[in-house]
Design a protein around this motif. Structure first.
Motif, mmCIF file in Angstrom:
data_model
loop_
_atom_site.group_PDB
_atom_site.id
_atom_site.type_symbol
_atom_site.label_atom_id
_atom_site.label_comp_id
_atom_site.label_asym_id
_atom_site.label_seq_id
_atom_site.Cartn_x
_atom_site.Cartn_y
_atom_site.Cartn_z
ATOM 1 N N TRP A 218 1.263 -0.892 0.273
ATOM 2 C CA TRP A 218 0.174 0.277 0.022
ATOM 3 C C TRP A 218 1.164 1.245 -0.007
ATOM 4 C CZ3 TRP A 218 -3.269 -2.259 -1.102
ATOM 5 C CH2 TRP A 218 -4.228 -3.472 -0.963
ATOM 6 N N VAL A 219 2.302 1.400 0.656
ATOM 7 C CA VAL A 219 3.013 2.268 0.661
ATOM 8 C C VAL A 219 3.241 2.568 -0.745
ATOM 9 C CG1 VAL A 219 5.585 3.245 0.724
ATOM 10 C CG2 VAL A 219 3.875 1.768 2.824
ATOM 11 N N ARG A 220 3.935 1.300 -1.405
ATOM 12 C CA ARG A 220 4.467 1.274 -2.697
ATOM 13 C C ARG A 220 3.394 2.292 -3.707
ATOM 14 N NH1 ARG A 220 6.742 -3.315 -1.758
ATOM 15 N NH2 ARG A 220 5.268 -4.215 -2.096
ATOM 16 N N VAL A 221 1.780 1.455 -3.950
ATOM 17 C CA VAL A 221 0.799 1.861 -4.767
ATOM 18 C C VAL A 221 1.020 3.706 -4.290
ATOM 19 C CG1 VAL A 221 -1.220 2.394 -5.201
ATOM 20 C CG2 VAL A 221 -0.891 -0.051 -4.942
ATOM 21 N N HIS A 222 0.774 4.260 -3.044
ATOM 22 C CA HIS A 222 0.529 5.398 -2.992
ATOM 23 C C HIS A 222 1.575 6.029 -3.246
ATOM 24 C CE1 HIS A 222 -1.068 8.606 0.255
ATOM 25 N NE2 HIS A 222 -0.422 9.284 -0.581
ATOM 26 N N PHE A 223 2.795 6.011 -3.249
ATOM 27 C CA PHE A 223 4.744 6.520 -3.358
ATOM 28 C C PHE A 223 4.288 6.863 -5.229
ATOM 29 C CE2 PHE A 223 8.561 6.687 -4.779
ATOM 30 C CZ PHE A 223 8.474 8.756 -4.158
ATOM 31 N N ARG A 224 3.912 5.738 -6.240
ATOM 32 C CA ARG A 224 4.274 5.426 -7.203
ATOM 33 C C ARG A 224 3.219 6.126 -8.342
ATOM 34 N NH1 ARG A 224 3.460 -0.689 -9.618
ATOM 35 N NH2 ARG A 224 3.546 0.626 -11.220
ATOM 36 N N GLN A 225 2.012 6.627 -7.516
ATOM 37 C CA GLN A 225 0.805 6.932 -7.912
ATOM 38 C C GLN A 225 1.319 8.309 -7.925
ATOM 39 O OE1 GLN A 225 -2.935 5.913 -6.049
ATOM 40 N NE2 GLN A 225 -3.194 5.171 -8.205
ATOM 41 N N SER A 226 2.520 9.199 -6.997
ATOM 42 C CA SER A 226 2.799 10.450 -7.428
ATOM 43 C C SER A 226 4.100 10.046 -7.487
ATOM 44 C CB SER A 226 3.549 10.607 -5.423
ATOM 45 O OG SER A 226 4.494 10.327 -5.480
ATOM 46 N N LEU A 227 3.707 9.843 -8.125
ATOM 47 C CA LEU A 227 5.276 9.982 -9.435
ATOM 48 C C LEU A 227 3.907 10.139 -11.397
ATOM 49 C CD1 LEU A 227 8.009 6.684 -9.210
ATOM 50 C CD2 LEU A 227 8.026 9.472 -7.976
ATOM 51 N N SER A 228 2.876 9.848 -11.102
ATOM 52 C CA SER A 228 2.290 9.649 -12.602
ATOM 53 C C SER A 228 2.585 11.456 -12.636
ATOM 54 C CB SER A 228 1.757 9.564 -12.178
ATOM 55 O OG SER A 228 0.135 10.046 -13.778
ATOM 56 N N ALA A 229 2.272 11.522 -13.703
ATOM 57 C CA ALA A 229 2.287 12.883 -14.678
ATOM 58 C C ALA A 229 0.913 13.378 -14.054
ATOM 59 C CB ALA A 229 2.885 13.358 -15.768
ATOM 60 N N GLU A 230 0.331 12.728 -14.420
ATOM 61 C CA GLU A 230 -1.759 13.256 -13.367
ATOM 62 C C GLU A 230 -1.648 13.353 -12.472
ATOM 63 O OE1 GLU A 230 -4.069 14.125 -15.726
ATOM 64 O OE2 GLU A 230 -2.414 13.646 -17.140
ATOM 65 N N TYR A 231 -0.774 13.117 -10.853
ATOM 66 C CA TYR A 231 -1.074 13.204 -10.381
ATOM 67 C C TYR A 231 -1.458 14.498 -9.693
ATOM 68 C CZ TYR A 231 0.274 12.990 -5.280
ATOM 69 O OH TYR A 231 -0.439 13.226 -3.345
ATOM 70 N N PRO A 232 -0.933 15.450 -9.745
ATOM 71 C CA PRO A 232 -1.584 16.662 -9.661
ATOM 72 C C PRO A 232 -3.354 16.794 -8.996
ATOM 73 C CG PRO A 232 0.246 17.372 -10.582
ATOM 74 C CD PRO A 232 -0.131 16.270 -10.538
ATOM 75 N N ARG A 233 -4.031 16.250 -10.140
ATOM 76 C CA ARG A 233 -5.368 15.613 -9.804
ATOM 77 C C ARG A 233 -5.388 15.613 -8.895
ATOM 78 N NH1 ARG A 233 -8.901 12.913 -14.225
ATOM 79 N NH2 ARG A 233 -6.780 12.817 -15.319
ATOM 80 N N LEU A 234 -5.043 13.992 -8.457
ATOM 81 C CA LEU A 234 -4.706 13.213 -8.076
ATOM 82 C C LEU A 234 -4.937 13.799 -6.606
ATOM 83 C CD1 LEU A 234 -6.418 10.428 -6.400
ATOM 84 C CD2 LEU A 234 -3.766 9.344 -6.963
ATOM 85 N N ALA A 235 -3.783 14.626 -5.989
ATOM 86 C CA ALA A 235 -4.044 15.265 -5.226
ATOM 87 C C ALA A 235 -5.374 16.324 -4.354
ATOM 88 C CB ALA A 235 -2.401 15.968 -5.281
ATOM 89 N N TRP A 236 -6.028 16.837 -6.114
ATOM 90 C CA TRP A 236 -6.939 17.945 -5.319
ATOM 91 C C TRP A 236 -7.645 16.632 -5.703
ATOM 92 C CZ3 TRP A 236 -7.856 22.518 -4.697
ATOM 93 C CH2 TRP A 236 -9.073 23.328 -4.967
ATOM 94 N N VAL A 237 -7.926 15.726 -5.758
ATOM 95 C CA VAL A 237 -9.397 14.763 -4.911
ATOM 96 C C VAL A 237 -8.924 13.894 -3.563
ATOM 97 C CG1 VAL A 237 -10.100 12.794 -5.241
ATOM 98 C CG2 VAL A 237 -9.672 13.720 -7.397
ATOM 99 N N SER A 238 -7.374 14.002 -3.128
ATOM 100 C CA SER A 238 -7.404 14.323 -1.933
ATOM 101 C C SER A 238 -7.547 15.156 -0.915
ATOM 102 C CB SER A 238 -5.570 13.492 -1.686
ATOM 103 O OG SER A 238 -5.434 13.480 -0.260
ATOM 104 N N ALA A 239 -7.125 16.446 -1.166
ATOM 105 C CA ALA A 239 -7.525 17.602 -0.665
ATOM 106 C C ALA A 239 -8.670 17.657 -0.597
ATOM 107 C CB ALA A 239 -7.205 18.547 -1.079
ATOM 108 N N ALA A 240 -9.565 17.561 -1.570
ATOM 109 C CA ALA A 240 -11.236 17.907 -1.785
ATOM 110 C C ALA A 240 -11.972 17.120 -0.536
ATOM 111 C CB ALA A 240 -11.575 17.862 -2.817
ATOM 112 N N THR A 241 -11.347 15.588 -0.603
ATOM 113 C CA THR A 241 -12.420 14.765 -0.038
ATOM 114 C C THR A 241 -11.563 14.863 1.278
ATOM 115 O OG1 THR A 241 -10.215 12.965 -0.342
ATOM 116 C CG2 THR A 241 -12.443 12.958 -1.582
#
Length: 333
Positions: A218-241
């Motif tokens: 679960w650490v690897r999934v979380h961190f590897r997603q942060s390396l995606s070019a689309e990660y800022p979109r996921l970061a916004w969702v995390s903040a909004a939720t």
């Protein structure tokens, strides 16, 4: 070979640069919709049009492998997870004769990551729509962590569809607004952009009493997603939720839940929202799950409380045997 012909060769060999050591390879980026990440059961997608956006809601619909009992269990994941971490519970329920429906909520897991006005009302409504598409009129609603808040909202919003409510170390057993200072979604978003593998691992370690190598997934999934070019979109969702959790407490509505409730509470859990921005004095009062569980059991009209000593925030991962015993025992009554 003459000495004159040997010396240049020796000189060339003596000055050859040493072989470079093999540098460790950085982790492979993972798409924010978990493209290529294996699912424990086949995935399907529900088309959703919401707030002017065409979206897809991923879900697993797992039939009973044991003798079917005609009942369906809905599993709702927490904020930093998605449906796949229920894999052992899916298997246990399916073998016990239950159909199991496991959605990735919009903004999570394999589902779309839209910039929405997130609310538990909206997520509950989309979950209900999924069940209607599947022809499921009523369910046992099981929620972990943030999923516990969503499960409570679902039970309140759709009591006719909720036969039982099961809350596994839910957050929201207290109103965070009383002790946690408010932050704007923009500020929360900037904080989500500051990701390191060590930071992700340190956060996940707070979930468990004893860290085990299998939790690294679960650490690897979380961190590897942060390396995606689309990660800022996921970061916004995390903040909004996170803002959704802060602004939409459900604890005040516990007395109005009509379904029988099971509370399974790992007693070592101290999870709270906004840990980094509260004073030490306030932090000592937040996330006290032994007391929060007892308080919630008194608030629900029909509640059974199961306390799990020496277990942290995720019993179904840390102590699956005890969790399944409590869950199946409750449903079998």
């Amino acid at each position: 070979m003459s000495l004159s012909r040997t010396l240049p060769l020796l000189a060339a060999l003596s000055f050859a640069p040493p072989a470079l050591a093999q540098a460790p390879q950085p982790p492979e980026p993972l798409g924010i919709a978990l493209e290529g990440y294996p699912s424990p059961a086949p995935l399907s997608y529900l088309p959703v049009t919401l707030q002017g956006q065409d979206l897809r809601m991923a879900y697993m619909d797992v039939p009973a492998t044991g003798k079917a009992n005609g009942r369906t269990v809905l599993l709702l994941h927490g904020k930093n997870f998605f449906g796949a971490y229920w894999r052992d519970t899916i298997r246990a329920l399916s073998q016990a004769g239950y159909r199991v429906v496991v959605p990735d909520q919009l903004g999570f897991g394999h589902s779309s990551k839209p910039a929405l006005d997130y609310s538990f009302y909206v997520l509950a409504a989309q979950t209900k729509r999924l069940l209607e598409q599947l022809g499921v009129p009523e369910v046992v609603v099981v929620g972990h962590s943030m999923g516990g808040m969503l499960a409570t909202r679902f039970a309140r919003q759709y009591p006719e569809a909720t036969t039982h409510l099961v809350l596994e170390n839910p957050i929201g057993l207290e109103d965070y607004r009383e002790l946690v200072p408010w932050r704007s979604t923009e500020a929360l978003y900037k904080g989500q952009l500051e990701v390191s593998e060590e930071g992700v691992r340190a956060y996940h370690k707070t979930y468990y009493v004893t860290w085990r190598p299998e939790y690294e997934e679960w650490v690897r999934v979380h961190f590897r997603q942060s390396l995606s070019a689309e990660y800022p979109r996921l970061a916004w969702v995390s903040a909004a939720t996170e803002q959704m959790i802060y602004q939409q407490p459900v604890v005040h509505e516990f007395p109005r839940v009509t379904a029988p409730v099971l509370l399974v509470i790992g007693q070592a859990d101290r999870t709270t929202l906004g840990r980094a921005r509260v004073s030490p004095e306030a932090l000592a009062k937040l996330g006290q799950y032994p007391e929060l569980g007892k308080r919630a059991a008194r608030a629900f009209p029909k509640a059974t409380l199961v306390e799990l000593p020496n277990v942290g925030h995720i019993p179904h991962v840390e102590a699956p045997g005890k969790w399944h015993e409590a869950l199946l025992g409750f449903l079998g009554k």
